[in-house]
Design an enzyme around this catalytic site. Structure first.
Site, PDB file in Angstrom:
ATOM      1  CE  LYS A 199       2.768  -6.343   5.947  1.00  0.00           C
ATOM      2  NZ  LYS A 199       3.912  -6.074   5.064  1.00  0.00           N
ATOM      3  CE  LYS A 252       4.667  -7.685   9.203  1.00  0.00           C
ATOM      4  NZ  LYS A 252       5.151  -7.036   8.018  1.00  0.00           N
TER       5      LYS A 252
HETATM    6  C1  PBG Z   1       7.206  -4.562   4.161  1.00  0.00           C
HETATM    7  C2  PBG Z   1       7.204  -5.060   5.552  1.00  0.00           C
HETATM    8  C3  PBG Z   1       6.821  -4.416   6.739  1.00  0.00           C
HETATM    9  C4  PBG Z   1       7.135  -5.295   7.777  1.00  0.00           C
HETATM   10  C5  PBG Z   1       7.653  -6.435   7.207  1.00  0.00           C
HETATM   11  N1  PBG Z   1       7.690  -6.277   5.839  1.00  0.00           N
HETATM   12  C6  PBG Z   1       6.281  -3.062   6.950  1.00  0.00           C
HETATM   13  C7  PBG Z   1       4.939  -2.734   6.500  1.00  0.00           C
HETATM   14  O1  PBG Z   1       4.202  -3.544   5.942  1.00  0.00           O
HETATM   15  O2  PBG Z   1       4.598  -1.562   6.669  1.00  0.00           O
HETATM   16  C8  PBG Z   1       6.958  -5.022   9.237  1.00  0.00           C
HETATM   17  C9  PBG Z   1       7.819  -5.822  10.157  1.00  0.00           C
HETATM   18  C10 PBG Z   1       7.893  -5.322  11.556  1.00  0.00           C
HETATM   19  O3  PBG Z   1       7.164  -4.404  11.983  1.00  0.00           O
HETATM   20  O4  PBG Z   1       8.722  -5.874  12.297  1.00  0.00           O
HETATM   21  N2  PBG Z   1       5.994  -4.403   3.560  1.00  0.00           N
END
Ligand code: PBG
Length: 328
Positions: A199, A252
């Site tokens: 991520k 992701k």
């Molecule tokens: C929580 C989280 C996020 C997303 C999924 N879980 C935001 C982030 O990490 O700032 C993003 C999902 C999306 O943009 O659709 N940490």
């Protein structure tokens, strides 16, 4: 390919009719591939549209049930829940409140739609007043090891409500092991973990943060989310989460990281999920709203590319639209 060349070889022969094209198509999308994310908020009969994500809304549990039933009827096997609590604090206590929004939504979904797979996001950023994904120290750093027991506690509270799969997204080192240990210790050895393994600190989460009110109040997430420039490091993150006991690995965002997804597919035999994140959805929606893109075609092309790169599962806000489009 043999050594034959044009005019013996003609790629166009199999593109001539729709039937021929369909017969040799290598990648087929199905509603079964999709996971539909939903934003759960407090109250009754609440549906607050999320401006940068047309078609998506913050939903009270009654509307979550409606949306989930619709998705289920369209052949979508799973939903992924995010909570928008009424109250945030420094410790993010709302995240593991047994009567919190997500916990109650999980219980309601499992009783109304027992066959629907319910996945929950496990993170602190939607519940902390500072907006970071873990315990914030005075010097502005996020304390990795102090965050782990809290993430485990959140996961256990979701499992206790009936979640089938918990999905840690905080990017703390050791979070999968901490969740596995916490779940097993609390009697939830059968609750699966879908790890947000690779991520990156991405600009494409912008619309989500508007939806969840989870932008960090100060600083950014670069000290815990990955640098998007690093594909080899992505493999190490995936490797670590697999070793810690992840049941499903996730990459992701999806679209700007199809190379990572492809490499992950070649390297791991675990089920692989890709998150077609909020910014990827917003780009298509915004361009389509301006008449600059054919929304249906662009949506299906994007989702097909993610599947072709190697995803078994695609987390996407397009899930319902795409399932309908695939029905014809
Ligand atoms: C929580 C989280 C996020 C997303 C999924 N879980 C935001 C982030 O990490 O700032 C993003 C999902 C999306 O943009 O659709 N940490």
């Amino acid at each position: 390919m043999t050594g034959a060349r044009f005019p013996i070889v003609r790629g166009r022969r199999l593109r001539r009719t729709a039937a021929l094209r369909s017969m040799v198509r290598e990648t087929a999308l199905s509603p079964q591939d999709f996971i539909y994310p939903l934003f759960v908020t407090t109250g009754h009969d609440v549906r607050v549209p999320i401006e940068p994500m047309p078609g998506q809304a913050q939903l009270s549990i009654d509307h979550v049930l409606e949306e989930a039933a619709e998705a289920h009827d369209l052949g979508i096997p799973a939903v992924l829940l995010f909570g928008i609590p009424s109250h945030k604090d420094a410790g993010g206590a709302g995240a593991y409140d047994e009567s919190g929004v997500v916990q109650e939504a999980v219980a309601a979904l499992k009783s109304a739609l027992p066959d629907l797979v319910v996945i929950t996001d496990v993170c602190m950023c939607e519940y902390t007043d500072h907006g970071h994904c873990g315990v914030l120290l005075d010097d502005g750093t996020v304390d990795n090891d102090a965050t782990l027991p809290l993430l485990a506690k959140i996961a256990v509270s979701h499992a206790a409500s009936g979640a089938d799969i918990v999905a840690p997204s905080a990017m703390m080192d050791g979070q999968v092991a901490a969740l596995r240990e916490g779940l097993d210790g609390a009697g939830f050895a059968d609750t699966a973990i879908m790890a947000y393994a690779s991520k990156t600190a991405s600009a494409f989460y912008g619309p989500f943060r508007a939806a969840a009110g989870s932008s960090p109040r100060s600083g950014d997430r670069r000290s815990y989310q990955m640098d998007g420039a690093n594909a080899r490091e992505a493999m190490r993150e995936l490797e670590a989460d697999a070793a810690e006991g992840a049941d499903v690995l996730m990459v992701k965002p999806a679209l700007a990281y199809l190379d990572v997804l492809k490499a992950a597919r070649e390297r791991f035999d675990l089920p692989l999920a890709a998150y077609n994140v909020s910014g990827e959805y917003a780009m298509v929606k915004a361009a389509a709203a301006n008449g600059w893109l054919d929304e249906r075609a662009a949506m299906l092309e994007v989702l097909t590319s993610i599947k072709r790169a190697g995803a078994d599962l695609i987390i996407t806000y397009f899930a319902k639209d795409a399932a309908r489009a695939l029905r014809g």
